[in-house]
Scaffold this active site. Structure first.
Site, mmCIF file in Angstrom:
data_model
loop_
_atom_site.group_PDB
_atom_site.id
_atom_site.type_symbol
_atom_site.label_atom_id
_atom_site.label_comp_id
_atom_site.label_asym_id
_atom_site.label_seq_id
_atom_site.Cartn_x
_atom_site.Cartn_y
_atom_site.Cartn_z
ATOM 1 N N CYS A 170 0.841 -1.205 0.000
ATOM 2 C CA CYS A 170 0.000 0.000 0.000
ATOM 3 C C CYS A 170 0.871 1.248 0.000
ATOM 4 O O CYS A 170 1.472 1.598 1.029
ATOM 5 C CB CYS A 170 -0.923 -0.005 1.215
ATOM 6 S SG CYS A 170 -1.955 1.462 1.302
ATOM 7 N N CYS B 55 -0.460 4.085 2.281
ATOM 8 C CA CYS B 55 -0.270 3.827 3.713
ATOM 9 C C CYS B 55 1.196 4.003 4.120
ATOM 10 O O CYS B 55 1.488 4.523 5.195
ATOM 11 C CB CYS B 55 -0.681 2.411 4.075
ATOM 12 S SG CYS B 55 -2.168 1.816 3.284
ATOM 13 N N ASP B 56 2.111 3.522 3.312
ATOM 14 C CA ASP B 56 3.507 3.387 3.758
ATOM 15 C C ASP B 56 4.518 4.280 3.045
ATOM 16 O O ASP B 56 5.665 4.371 3.483
ATOM 17 C CB ASP B 56 3.958 1.914 3.596
ATOM 18 C CG ASP B 56 3.117 0.969 4.440
ATOM 19 O OD1 ASP B 56 2.606 1.420 5.488
ATOM 20 O OD2 ASP B 56 2.957 -0.195 4.055
#
Ligand code: NAP
Length: 338
Positions: free
Chosen positions: A135, A138-139
């Protein structure tokens, strides 16, 4: 009806589930949406959406919030609990077993999406969360100034590689073939990006990094082992992180009986109604066998599923045991496979 008996139970609150809830709610049938996490599904992993008509661009989480509020406005009830199983009882009632108890309905719409496919190579599992990610939204921010690799050749890989250039010093997009599956417009955009490099005809055979067994959680990806599929030449690529986008595995294991599916495990659905091979179980979004998996197609198919499920429930209540028998017969005679 008790407070756990509904006309339609929708499993999953991504764009498909929320669109199904909106249309079922507007049809004034009692609808419950069962979601294991937060509403929005993959919208929550997508930063900016530029291909949803009516919005020049919108943040993924904003669209998720608006869709959730819109579904709730028309009466859909939300239950936040993972669904484990859908049991089909002898009289056709579907029972959705969840962490929060059982929910009953004559019709179920499965919009449970899926999970990213893994590469299954050495180091992938060991370094998950320590440099291996699925992701970018997200990261990505954890990798500011680092050289990153993105693996895959579809829309997701190319789109997320472009996205990651905002954080990374450089992004190497690694694809196993010499041509991308991704849409040409995305590939052209990627080619123009000065921070993005493409490595074609290359497979990643292993993900390696600093030792994992030191007990101080310091293990971190440092490089990839690569092989050129044309020349068989092997090399390494130093990276601080690797983002894997090699497709998707649908969440289609919930129903306690056989549901016809394609070779990828995606449900086959009747094109008129989105009903699966199990009467009263409908499917829309990423669990469904189809050419593409877009937000637009997910909400469109969910609209069909919700209106068809409404009609199916109403006809059954009038005593018709097989409401879609006539127009479903063509696809039934064509034969469900799987
Ligand atoms: P996808 O289109 O199925 O692409 C998967 C890619 O991963 C392919 O290029 C495939 O290679 C590669 N791959 C699969 N297994 C691999 C392995 N073991 N090793 C190396 N490479 C491997 O999946 P996706 O990109 O996740 O997209 C899924 C769906 O969502 C698509 O319909 C896509 O259009 C849609 N989507 C749309 C957008 C958008 O339009 N904004 C964004 C994201 C996703 P081959 O090509 O060689 O098979």
């Amino acid at each position: 009806m008790d407070d756990r008996t509904f006309d339609i139970a929708v499993i999953g609150a991504g764009p498909a589930g929320l669109a199904a809830a909106l249309y079922a709610g507007r049809s004034l049938v009692r609808t419950v949406v069962i979601e294991g996490k937060a509403p929005g599904g993959q919208l929550l992993n997508t930063e900016l959406i530029e291909d949803y008509p009516g919005f020049m661009s919108i943040l993924g989480h904003e669209l998720a919030t608006q869709m959730t509020e819109q579904a709730a406005r028309f009466g859909a009830e939300m239950v936040y609990a993972p669904a484990h199983r859908v049991r089909v009882e002898e009289d056709g009632t579907k029972v959705v077993e969840t962490d929060a108890g059982e929910y009953r309905a004559p019709a179920v719409i499965i919009t449970a999406g899926g999970n990213p496919r893994k590469l299954g190579i050495p180091g992938e599992e060991e370094y998950a969360g320590r440099g291996v990610s699925y992701c970018a939204v997200c990261d990505g921010a954890f990798f500011k100034g680092e050289h990153l690799a993105v693996i895959g050749g579809g829309d997701a890989a190319v789109e997320e590689a472009i996205f990651l250039t905002r954080y990374a010093s450089k992004v190497t997009l690694i694809h196993r073939r010499d041509a991308f599956r991704a849409s040409p417009i995305l590939v052209e955009e990627a080619k123009k990006d000065p921070k993005l490099e493409m490595l074609l005809c290359t497979v990643v055979e292993g993900i390696e990094g600093t030792p994992l067994d030191t007990g101080d959680h310091s293990g971190k990806v440092t490089h990839l082992r690569l092989r050129n599929v044309d020349t068989d030449e092997r090399s390494t690529l130093d990276v601080g992180g690797v983002f894997v986008f090699v497709g998707f595995l649908p969440n289609t294991g919930l129903v306690d009986r056989h549901v016809a599916h394609d070779e990828g495990g995606y449900y086959l659905t009747d094109p008129y109604s989105m009903m699966t091979s199990v009467p009263g179980i409908f499917a829309a979004g990423d669990v469904r066998s189809q050419l593409t998996r877009q937000i637009t197609t997910a909400v469109g198919d969910a609209t069909t599923a919700a209106l068809a499920a409404t009609k199916w429930v109403e006809e059954r209540a009038k005593g018709n045991p097989d409401p879609f028998g006539t127009f479903m017969s063509a696809s039934r005679e064509g034969g469900w496979v799987g």
